[in-house]
Design an enzyme around this catalytic site. Structure first.
Site, PDB file in Angstrom:
ATOM      1  N   LYS A  54      10.894  -9.939  -8.713  1.00 35.18           N
ATOM      2  CA  LYS A  54      10.055 -10.725  -7.788  1.00 35.18           C
ATOM      3  C   LYS A  54       9.801 -12.113  -8.377  1.00 35.18           C
ATOM      4  CE  LYS A  54       7.902  -6.569  -5.876  1.00 35.18           C
ATOM      5  NZ  LYS A  54       6.718  -5.694  -5.745  1.00 35.18           N
ATOM      6  N   GLN A  98       0.846  -5.129  -8.530  1.00 30.90           N
ATOM      7  CA  GLN A  98       1.887  -4.113  -8.459  1.00 30.90           C
ATOM      8  C   GLN A  98       1.282  -2.711  -8.505  1.00 30.90           C
ATOM      9  OE1 GLN A  98       5.077  -4.793  -7.838  1.00 30.90           O
ATOM     10  NE2 GLN A  98       5.823  -2.718  -7.996  1.00 30.90           N
ATOM     11  N   ASP A 124       1.283  -8.765   0.057  1.00 31.88           N
ATOM     12  CA  ASP A 124       1.687  -7.368   0.195  1.00 31.88           C
ATOM     13  C   ASP A 124       1.272  -6.778   1.537  1.00 31.88           C
ATOM     14  OD1 ASP A 124       3.170  -6.004  -1.773  1.00 31.88           O
ATOM     15  OD2 ASP A 124       1.531  -6.198  -3.204  1.00 31.88           O
TER      16      ASP A 124
HETATM   17  N1  GUN Z   1       5.005  -0.626  -5.687  1.00 28.41           N
HETATM   18  C1  GUN Z   1       6.059  -0.167  -4.976  1.00 28.41           C
HETATM   19  N2  GUN Z   1       6.294  -0.958  -3.899  1.00 28.41           N
HETATM   20  C2  GUN Z   1       5.362  -1.944  -3.946  1.00 28.41           C
HETATM   21  C3  GUN Z   1       5.078  -3.059  -3.120  1.00 28.41           C
HETATM   22  O1  GUN Z   1       5.733  -3.324  -2.107  1.00 28.41           O
HETATM   23  N3  GUN Z   1       4.029  -3.840  -3.512  1.00 28.41           N
HETATM   24  C4  GUN Z   1       3.284  -3.566  -4.607  1.00 28.41           C
HETATM   25  N4  GUN Z   1       2.262  -4.372  -4.895  1.00 28.41           N
HETATM   26  N5  GUN Z   1       3.512  -2.529  -5.395  1.00 28.41           N
HETATM   27  C5  GUN Z   1       4.549  -1.725  -5.066  1.00 28.41           C
END
Ligand code: GUN
Length: 311
Positions: A54, A98, A124
């Site tokens: 990311k 995350q 998110d």
């Molecule tokens: N963990 C697994 N997928 C995601 C996501 O799309 N966003 C976040 N913040 N954590 C995750």
């Protein structure tokens, strides 16, 4: 005939490329690039990889991306203090905490921390304000994985109006927002989960089947109507010969990969589904790259909305 391969890597590249002028417009108007802050608490190996991707993608496309690490032993209050600092930081347009947070933070940690993120920076789409806005089909920041899946279905021109879409999985991160995005495209939507009775029979009625369960190879050919479109959200690492042997016959590509490397990435969809489905996302190279592209897209969108740039 084997299923058409829905190439998430190629679509993600095109989508990222299309964001470049929007990144430039934010720079012009704000005198700074779109800003992304990622919070990673603890040491969850898959999260390390996702977060690295990311940050690298946002940076490669001209964003200012920063990683904030918290130790495994951090408290919810420490996470909340950091989120509030990022909310107040005008150079940050997008905040991503995350998941999963360390178990030691307690069972309600994720909802407390996600709720603390300023909804205008919630790239998110986990904040109840954004979830509510999505449900009501209003302008909202939408969770990246389902947004990536819906974008793929749009770009591939998979018919959804009046079609039966079945989502396996009811998580807040994928299953529920995915169902909303399909509903807003006029599909008739069924959400299935671990208590669903006769799951294969329901899935066999799907024109579009989205698998977001987190169990390697769970969706076998008997779940799939011939010609259906299958979106595989799972990314599971199979590491034992027993698991690999139970899933894949000798001399199949995944078994050969396992034997060469000692591990293999497997989606929630069994590779044999390619013999039945009409179109299928591969793992890796399907939904994963689109999720990362949507982190970038949502960061740019959040920056535009915060600046009052309506595109
Ligand atoms: N963990 C697994 N997928 C995601 C996501 O799309 N966003 C976040 N913040 N954590 C995750």
């Amino acid at each position: 005939m084997p299923a058409r391969r829905l190439d998430g890597t190629a679509w993600a590249e095109r989508l990222r490329h299309k964001l470049e002028p929007r990144v430039a417009a934010v720079r012009r108007h704000a005198g700074r690039p779109p800003g992304l802050a990622v919070v990673l608490a603890g040491t969850h190996p898959p999260s390390e990889i996702y977060v690295r991707n990311k940050i690298a993608t946002a940076t490669a496309h001209g964003c200012h991306a920063v990683l904030h690490r918290l130790p495994e032993t951090a408290s919810v209050d420490e996470a909340l203090v950091l989120v509030r600092q990022l909310n107040a930081d005008d150079t940050i347009d997008g905040i991503l905490v995350q998941s999963p947070l360390p178990a030691g933070m307690g069972t309600d940690a994720e909802s407390r921390v996600f709720d603390a993120v300023d909804p205008s920076k919630d790239i998110d789409g986990f904040h109840p304000v954004n979830v509510g806005r999505l449900v009501q089909k209003r302008q909202a920041l939408v969770a990246c994985t389902p947004l990536g899946c819906a974008t793929l279905l749009d770009r591939e021109e998979i018919p959804l109006r009046g079609r039966h879409a079945v989502v396996i999985g009811r998580s807040d991160i994928v299953g529920k927002p995915m169902a909303m995005l399909l509903l807003h495209r006029n599909a008739t939507v069924t959400i299935c989960h671990s208590r669903t009775v006769d799951l294969p029979a329901i899935c066999r009625t799907a024109d579009v089947l989205v698998a977001a369960i987190g169990r390697p190879g769970f969706v076998t050919p008997d779940f799939v109507k011939p010609g259906a479109t299958v979106i595989d959200v799972g990314i599971n690492r199979v590491e034992t010969p027993e698991a690999a042997g139970a899933l894949f016959a000798p001399n199949t590509p995944k078994r050969t990969q396992f034997e060469a490397k000692g591990h293999v990435l497997v989606g929630d969809v069994h590779p044999d589904v390619a013999d039945v489905a009409g179109a299928l996302t591969p793992v890796p190279g399907g939904v994963g790259p689109l999720t990362i592209a949507m982190v970038l897209a949502n960061t740019v969108t959040a920056a535009e909305w915060r600046l009052g740039l309506h595109l």
